[in-house]
Design an enzyme around this catalytic site. Structure first.
Site, PDB file in Angstrom:
ATOM      1  N   GLY A  61       0.829  -1.220   0.000  1.00  0.00           N
ATOM      2  CA  GLY A  61       0.000   0.000   0.000  1.00  0.00           C
ATOM      3  C   GLY A  61       0.850   1.251   0.000  1.00  0.00           C
TER       4      GLY A  61
ATOM      5  N   PRO B 267       2.175   5.015   0.967  1.00  0.00           N
ATOM      6  CA  PRO B 267       2.342   5.607   2.299  1.00  0.00           C
ATOM      7  C   PRO B 267       1.062   6.308   2.743  1.00  0.00           C
ATOM      8  CG  PRO B 267       4.202   6.182   0.881  1.00  0.00           C
ATOM      9  CD  PRO B 267       3.175   5.520  -0.002  1.00  0.00           C
TER      10      PRO B 267
ATOM     11  N   THR C 246      -1.705   5.134   3.909  1.00  0.00           N
ATOM     12  CA  THR C 246      -3.006   4.495   3.660  1.00  0.00           C
ATOM     13  C   THR C 246      -3.501   3.781   4.915  1.00  0.00           C
ATOM     14  OG1 THR C 246      -1.796   2.634   2.708  1.00  0.00           O
ATOM     15  CG2 THR C 246      -2.775   4.178   1.163  1.00  0.00           C
ATOM     16  N   GLY C 247      -2.648   3.703   5.940  1.00  0.00           N
ATOM     17  CA  GLY C 247      -3.062   3.076   7.200  1.00  0.00           C
ATOM     18  C   GLY C 247      -2.447   1.707   7.447  1.00  0.00           C
ATOM     19  N   LYS C 248      -1.386   1.368   6.739  1.00  0.00           N
ATOM     20  CA  LYS C 248      -0.801   0.027   6.895  1.00  0.00           C
ATOM     21  C   LYS C 248      -0.387  -0.261   8.338  1.00  0.00           C
ATOM     22  CE  LYS C 248       2.392   0.716   3.807  1.00  0.00           C
ATOM     23  NZ  LYS C 248       1.997   2.096   3.480  1.00  0.00           N
ATOM     24  N   SER C 249       0.373   0.669   8.936  1.00  0.00           N
ATOM     25  CA  SER C 249       0.866   0.407  10.303  1.00  0.00           C
ATOM     26  C   SER C 249      -0.303   0.368  11.289  1.00  0.00           C
ATOM     27  CB  SER C 249       1.858   1.486  10.738  1.00  0.00           C
ATOM     28  OG  SER C 249       2.939   1.505   9.853  1.00  0.00           O
TER      29      SER C 249
ATOM     30  N   ASP D 292       5.932  -4.679   7.232  1.00  0.00           N
ATOM     31  CA  ASP D 292       5.270  -3.393   7.040  1.00  0.00           C
ATOM     32  C   ASP D 292       6.163  -2.460   6.212  1.00  0.00           C
ATOM     33  OD1 ASP D 292       3.890  -1.026   7.195  1.00  0.00           O
ATOM     34  OD2 ASP D 292       4.027  -0.815   9.378  1.00  0.00           O
TER      35      ASP D 292
ATOM     36  N   CYS E  67      -6.366   3.403  -0.058  1.00  0.00           N
ATOM     37  CA  CYS E  67      -7.174   4.537   0.402  1.00  0.00           C
ATOM     38  C   CYS E  67      -7.320   5.503  -0.759  1.00  0.00           C
ATOM     39  CB  CYS E  67      -6.473   5.199   1.586  1.00  0.00           C
ATOM     40  SG  CYS E  67      -7.427   6.531   2.290  1.00  0.00           S
TER      41      CYS E  67
ATOM     42  N   ARG F 297       7.271  12.865  -1.079  1.00  0.00           N
ATOM     43  CA  ARG F 297       7.461  11.411  -0.970  1.00  0.00           C
ATOM     44  C   ARG F 297       6.293  10.670  -1.632  1.00  0.00           C
ATOM     45  NH1 ARG F 297       8.208   8.372   4.851  1.00  0.00           N
ATOM     46  NH2 ARG F 297       9.455  10.219   5.250  1.00  0.00           N
TER      47      ARG F 297
END
Ligand SMILES: Nc1ncnc2c1ncn2[C@@H]1O[C@H](COP(=O)(O)OP(=O)(O)O)[C@@H](O)[C@H]1O
Ligand SMILES: O=P(O)(O)OC[C@H]1O[C@@](CO)(OP(=O)(O)O)[C@@H](O)[C@@H]1O
Length: 397
Positions: free
Chosen positions: A103, A105, A107-110, A197, A235, A269
């Site tokens: 995904g 950066p 988008t809520g991965k962590s 992650d 997202c 980024r």
């Protein structure tokens, strides 16, 4: 003032509609999302009223154009034997799990990883599994802080910019170290579920990961077999992304940086990532599955799940599971818990998140216009249109 206020197309990649009557935020009328408890993950609430009540005709069918029709209509490979209950070993090895996140950066991965771990911990079927997140950004910071003692040296030139595609090698090096750390802890029996992650945003990176997984699984010295689960977090909502970027500007990379500089740097980024990102597809799933089967010489398990816009877009037809006939109970139970988590993510966490986004924009409208003005000056329609263009030029609109 509000989130991305100008009109946005709903058939594009990035959408925004929190002002409209069809708003994401209008979903909360009359319901308390915060009461949706973690416990919901511990049982299969197939006929949940909550789910029915929160379904929004437009949102639940809104799938971005880059997701192909093929993927939406492909059948699920289910080769799932319920009577094979006592097998916890594959090739005499103990099974462990590796969750490969994919995904862009912010988008809520962590965040979703930590929610998944809570969910696995709360379920009696999986609460004995020791879960650990291996975050490539954190490893990068540990290594670079040890040498330069600054969270992130902001780049003055493109050759210094870690996230510029020109410098892929540097970024890959951190990813490899992170991956090796995950394998090491699995091999040492320090962890049972390793979450990798990172954005894992290119096909090349993913190919590398699965080559490494195969090497790990075919290594005769290793006692363990890694069952790979791909978890793609997407997202597409502009207000969500904007809110997430705001929060990202407070992460460890930017501890010593002023707010606006952090926002500008993170926005840059993101543009680099949008210019390279390739979503995971069913074709890739099949290729990887074929590759694993050739190398491991067994019918190996492979799973693919999606969380789209914090779960308010239903991903069911995109998710894909391959259960080999030898698949044991431990794998089936764990996958079932993960699947329930994915299917009920919006009720468990998503709607509460939407409330936070709504509050964020309301609060800043009233009190802190300066902060939101700084955010708006960078993360605005022009920025989102640039992202849209980058992803379109990249072949995925
Ligand atoms: N599902 C979510 N629930 C709650 N907060 C979220 C969620 N997704 C993103 N956020 C917010 O956005 C920020 C960035 O998300 P993060 O999980 O770090 O994204 P990623 O790992 O994809 O870069 C988080 O710190 C959090 O404030
Ligand atoms: O190497 P990839 O897969 O891009 O992922 C790692 C990078 O992802 C990022 C993207 O922002 O993760 P994170 O936000 O979790 O810190 C970078 O910090 C990190 O270096």
């Amino acid at each position: 003032m509000c989130g991305s206020s100008d009109s946005d197309s709903h058939d594009g990649y990035l959408t925004s509609d929190y002002n409209s009557s069809n708003s994401l935020f209008s979903l909360n009328n009359g319901y308390s999302y915060s009461s949706a408890s973690l416990d919901r993950a511990t049982f299969d609430c197939q006929d949940s009223d909550l789910l029915g009540n929160h379904k929004h005709p437009m949102l639940s069918t809104e799938v971005p154009r880059f997701i192909s029709n093929d993927a939406l209509h492909s059948p699920i490979t289910l080769n799932y034997k319920r009577d094979n209950d006592d097998v916890t070993y594959t090739n005499a090895k103990v099974n462990k799990f590796m969750i490969v996140l994919i995904g862009l950066p912010a988008t809520g991965k962590s965040t979703i990883s930590s929610h998944l771990i809570q969910c696995l911990k709360n379920n009696p079927l999986t609460n004995s599994l020791r879960c650990k997140v291996f975050n490539a950004g954190k490893i990068r910071r540990q290594i670079s802080c040890a040498t330069i003692s600054k969270p992130l040296l902001l780049a003055n030139t493109s050759s210094e910019d870690l996230f510029n595609p020109k410098n892929t090698d540097k970024k890959e090096a951190y990813a490899r170290i992170t991956l090796q750390k995950l394998f090491h802890e699995i091999n040492n029996d320090d962890c049972d579920v390793g979450i990798f992650d990172a954005t894992n945003s290119t096909i090349e990176r993913r190919r590398f990961i699965f080559e490494e997984v195969c090497s790990f699984n075919t290594d005769e010295l290793s006692t363990f077999n890694l069952v790979p689960i791909v978890l793609q977090i997407s997202c597409f909502n502009r207000d969500f992304i904007k809110y997430n970027i705001h929060n990202k500007s407070f992460n460890e990379d930017y501890l010593d940086k002023p707010y606006e500089l952090a926002i500008k740097d993170f926005a840059k980024r993101l543009k680099h990532y949008y210019s390279q990102f390739t979503p995971f597809s069913m074709d890739e799933f099949n290729q990887i599955h074929q590759y694993i089967n050739q190398h491991e010489e067994i019918d190996a398990s492979l799973f693919f799940f999606n969380v789209i816009n914090v779960g308010i877009v239903e991903p069911h037809s995109l998710n894909h599971s391959h259960y080999p006939s030898t698949c044991g109970r431990q794998i089936r139970d764990t996958i079932m818990v993960v699947e329930n988590f994915i299917n009920h993510y919006s009720q468990m966490f998503g709607f509460e998140y939407i409330e936070s986004v709504k509050l964020f924009f309301e609060k800043f409208e009233d009190n802190h216009e300066e902060t939101l003005a700084a955010l708006d000056s960078v993360v605005n329609d022009e920025f989102f249109n640039d992202l849209q263009e980058l992803i379109e030029n990249n072949g995925f609109s």
